[in-house]
Design a protein around this motif. Structure first.
Motif, short mmCIF file in Angstrom:
data_model
loop_
_atom_site.label_atom_id
_atom_site.label_comp_id
_atom_site.label_asym_id
_atom_site.label_seq_id
_atom_site.Cartn_x
_atom_site.Cartn_y
_atom_site.Cartn_z
N VAL A 1 83.15 119.26 43.24
CA VAL A 1 81.87 118.94 42.59
C VAL A 1 80.81 119.84 43.22
CG1 VAL A 1 80.11 117.20 42.17
CG2 VAL A 1 82.52 116.55 42.16
N GLY A 2 80.13 120.61 42.41
CA GLY A 2 79.09 121.48 42.95
C GLY A 2 77.94 120.69 43.54
N ILE A 3 77.31 119.85 42.73
CA ILE A 3 76.26 118.94 43.18
C ILE A 3 76.58 117.56 42.63
CG2 ILE A 3 73.79 118.41 43.19
CD1 ILE A 3 73.23 121.37 42.78
N GLY A 4 76.78 116.61 43.53
CA GLY A 4 77.11 115.25 43.12
C GLY A 4 75.94 114.32 43.35
N ILE A 5 75.60 113.52 42.33
CA ILE A 5 74.44 112.64 42.38
C ILE A 5 74.88 111.23 41.98
CG2 ILE A 5 72.05 112.30 41.66
CD1 ILE A 5 72.18 115.20 40.51
N GLY A 6 74.85 110.30 42.92
CA GLY A 6 75.19 108.92 42.63
C GLY A 6 76.53 108.50 43.20
N PRO A 7 76.68 107.22 43.57
CA PRO A 7 77.90 106.72 44.20
C PRO A 7 79.17 106.91 43.38
CG PRO A 7 76.11 105.16 44.52
CD PRO A 7 75.61 106.20 43.56
N PRO A 8 79.17 106.79 42.04
CA PRO A 8 80.43 106.95 41.31
C PRO A 8 81.06 108.34 41.42
CG PRO A 8 78.82 105.79 39.96
CD PRO A 8 78.09 106.34 41.14
N VAL A 9 80.26 109.32 41.79
CA VAL A 9 80.83 110.66 41.98
C VAL A 9 81.88 110.63 43.08
CG1 VAL A 9 80.29 113.02 42.71
CG2 VAL A 9 78.74 111.81 41.17
N TRP A 10 81.65 109.81 44.10
CA TRP A 10 82.43 109.84 45.33
C TRP A 10 83.33 108.61 45.49
CZ3 TRP A 10 82.94 113.97 48.27
CH2 TRP A 10 83.44 113.86 49.57
N SER A 11 83.18 107.62 44.61
CA SER A 11 83.90 106.37 44.82
C SER A 11 84.09 105.65 43.48
CB SER A 11 83.10 105.47 45.77
OG SER A 11 81.90 105.04 45.15
N ASP A 12 84.63 104.44 43.57
CA ASP A 12 84.76 103.61 42.38
C ASP A 12 83.64 102.58 42.31
OD1 ASP A 12 85.48 101.98 44.44
OD2 ASP A 12 87.43 101.41 43.65
N ASP A 13 82.57 102.79 43.06
CA ASP A 13 81.41 101.90 43.05
C ASP A 13 80.56 102.20 41.82
OD1 ASP A 13 79.12 100.44 43.44
OD2 ASP A 13 78.61 101.30 45.39
N LEU A 14 80.64 101.33 40.84
CA LEU A 14 79.90 101.53 39.60
C LEU A 14 78.66 100.65 39.52
CD1 LEU A 14 82.92 101.67 37.10
CD2 LEU A 14 81.85 103.54 38.37
N GLU A 15 78.31 99.97 40.62
CA GLU A 15 77.20 99.03 40.61
C GLU A 15 75.98 99.54 41.37
OE1 GLU A 15 77.44 96.35 38.78
OE2 GLU A 15 79.54 96.78 38.28
N THR A 16 76.18 100.23 42.48
CA THR A 16 75.08 100.67 43.33
C THR A 16 74.27 101.77 42.63
OG1 THR A 16 76.35 100.14 45.30
CG2 THR A 16 74.48 101.62 45.59
N VAL A 17 72.96 101.75 42.81
CA VAL A 17 72.07 102.71 42.14
C VAL A 17 71.20 103.42 43.17
CG1 VAL A 17 70.19 102.97 40.48
CG2 VAL A 17 72.03 101.34 40.03
N LEU A 18 71.09 104.73 43.02
CA LEU A 18 70.18 105.55 43.83
C LEU A 18 68.98 105.94 42.99
CD1 LEU A 18 72.82 107.95 45.47
CD2 LEU A 18 72.20 105.60 46.12
N SER A 19 67.84 106.25 43.65
CA SER A 19 66.64 106.45 42.84
C SER A 19 65.76 107.58 43.36
CB SER A 19 65.79 105.16 42.82
OG SER A 19 65.34 104.83 44.11
N ASP A 20 65.04 108.22 42.41
CA ASP A 20 63.83 109.00 42.65
C ASP A 20 64.02 110.39 43.23
OD1 ASP A 20 62.07 106.88 41.77
OD2 ASP A 20 62.52 105.87 43.67
N GLY A 21 65.19 110.99 43.15
CA GLY A 21 65.37 112.35 43.64
C GLY A 21 65.19 113.40 42.55
N LYS A 22 65.22 114.66 42.96
CA LYS A 22 65.10 115.77 42.01
C LYS A 22 66.08 116.86 42.37
CE LYS A 22 61.81 119.06 39.97
NZ LYS A 22 60.41 119.54 39.93
N VAL A 23 66.78 117.38 41.36
CA VAL A 23 67.73 118.48 41.52
C VAL A 23 67.39 119.52 40.47
CG1 VAL A 23 70.16 119.16 41.43
CG2 VAL A 23 69.52 116.93 42.40
#
Length: 465
Positions: free
Chosen positions: A276-298
């Motif tokens: 993955v070139g740039i991964g954003i959010g827990p599901p990229v790295w795991s099976d966690d489909l509930e946790t949410v990250l906020s407010d970044g910029k790419v």
């Protein structure tokens, strides 16, 4: 200021001043007591073998190479024996400490990984304070899980760290399940994967660095609100990587990436798979489909290279801005044995993938809606038929000329006599060098007997600044 030289008197131990006249390297195995603003400068081209960490202990301290060179003459610190961490400066008094213009070799290649029993940490540990710097260094081959870790602090007080203009990597090895088991974190051999920079510090900068072959990821951002990760180059040259730059962790800032910006980086899958070139959010790295990250910029990042897996992937985020990124890479990858099939299978590798249901914010138009769950499970393709294929036939090499032994003439005979005389002089010089080596061995024995009564803490704790 302390100036460590191989020619000057080392008066750092008040009980045992020493001179090193001939030694090209020596082992740092003593204590140096200093206070605020202590500056230790190593001589250019010096090589110091560490048996323990060098500790920063007070504000505004500095460890650097004299003259601040930016080439191979930077002093080199080499981990030996049980050493895993080379420099540590995360104490509560360590404000604005600086590691500048040095080379550090963690020696994983020769000493092996830090095993679970070693409780091995990063090669350089900073954080827990303000304004710390790692600049214009070469950091490679950490035995632990990262080359540099900037930790958040006991009360999340870390702020204003700078990791800039460094060459970082290689770090870690590839994860081979047959040897390491299904979870790299629990490998009995020690964690195989290695990060370049692990950033968990507010308002910090990771910029203008070159990362090469960091098998976990070049930069892992743990929230770090207000930070910038920009103008870095990430290259997978000879080994695969799990990721280029990752924003996938909820802790320790409770999912906040407020004003954290990842921009103007180049991520190049030149010779190894970057999953993955740039991964954003827990599901990229795991099976966690509930946790949410906020407010970044790419934004404004470039992906390229033949061996890129997924490009930019986002899922489990809100109020994120992901715009103006470009991919010229070939995106591919084979479904690995660890890839999930429930509740749905992942979408295939592509330049821009997000899960529209779990992704809120502004996303550039070429994102494709799809399934995202532990997408770093892919493996590299085995078919390399169309890579490195020359555009024109490679010409046959010219035959090497046959060397003919010249006839012996009076002139050649004189040359041979000169050669034999020179050879004899060289042998005599080598014998003189051996005599010096024997003398140094004797000095070493005397020194070891002289310090045999000192405590193990004084000898093995490393350098304390």
């Amino acid at each position: 200021m302390f100036r460590l030289s191989l020619e000057d008197e080392l008066d750092l131990l008040p009980f045992l001043p020493l001179r090193f006249f001939f030694l090209p390297v020596f082992v740092l195995s003593f204590s140096l007591t200093g206070g605020p603003s202590t500056r230790v400068q190593l001589c250019p081209s010096a090589v110091l073998h560490l048996t323990g960490p060098i500790f920063f202990t007070a504000k505004d301290q500095e460890l650097s190479t004299e003259g601040y060179p930016q080439d191979e003459t930077r002093a080199k610190l080499v981990c030996t024996g049980d050493a895993i961490t080379a420099v540590q400066g995360d104490c509560r008094r360590c404000a604005r400490v600086a590691l500048l213009n040095v080379q550090i070799d963690g020696s994983r290649t020769s000493l092996g990984r830090a095993t679970p029993d070693d409780k091995g940490g990063p090669l350089v540990i900073l954080g827990n304070n303000e304004g710390q710097r790692v600049e214009r260094c070469v950091l490679q081959d950490p035995r632990g899980w990262a080359a540099v870790h900037i930790r958040e602090g006991d009360n999340l007080q870390c702020t204003g760290a700078k990791v800039e203009w460094n060459d970082i990597g290689p770090a870690g090895e590839e994860w081979v399940e047959e040897y390491d088991g299904p979870d790299p974190e629990a490998s009995p051999l020690g964690r195989p994967l290695g990060d370049g920079v692990s950033l968990s510090c507010r308002d910090s900068s990771v910029s203008h660095n070159t990362f090469t072959d960091t098998s976990d990821a070049a930069v892992v951002i743990y929230g770090s609100p207000g930070s910038n990760v920009s103008y870095n180059k990430v290259v997978a040259r000879s080994r695969s990587q799990m990721g280029g730059i990752l924003l996938v962790d909820y802790g320790p800032f409770e999912g906040s990436y407020l004003s954290t910006v990842v921009s103007h980086n180049i991520i190049d899958a030149l010779g190894g798979l970057i999953r993955v070139g740039i991964g954003i959010g827990p599901p990229v790295w795991s099976d966690d489909l509930e946790t949410v990250l906020s407010d970044g910029k790419v934004s404004d990042n470039v992906l390229r290279g033949y061996w890129m897996g997924y490009g930019v992937v986002a899922a489990g985020v809100k109020n994120f801005t992901v715009v103006d990124n470009v991919s010229t890479a070939r995106h591919s990858g084979l479904r690995g044995g660890r890839c999930p099939t429930e509740p749905v299978e992942n979408s295939p590798p592509m330049a821009f993938l997000y899960n529209a249901t779990s992704s809120d914010g502004e996303f550039q138009a070429d994102f494709v809606d799809g399934s995202v769950q532990y997408v770093v499970c892919i493996e590299p393709e085995s078919d390399t038929d169309d890579i490195f294929k020359p555009s024109e036939p490679i010409p046959e090499p010219e035959p090497e000329p046959v060397y003919e032994e010249p006839e012996l003439t009076p002139q050649n005979s004189v040359i041979n006599d000169i050669f034999d005389h020179s050879k004899q002089r060289i042998m005599e010089a080598l014998e003189g060098v051996q005599d010096q080596v024997d003398a140094l061995e004797t000095m070493k024995d005397v020194w070891e007997k002289a310090i045999s009564g000192k405590t193990s803490n004084e000898l093995d704790s490393g350098m304390i600044m």
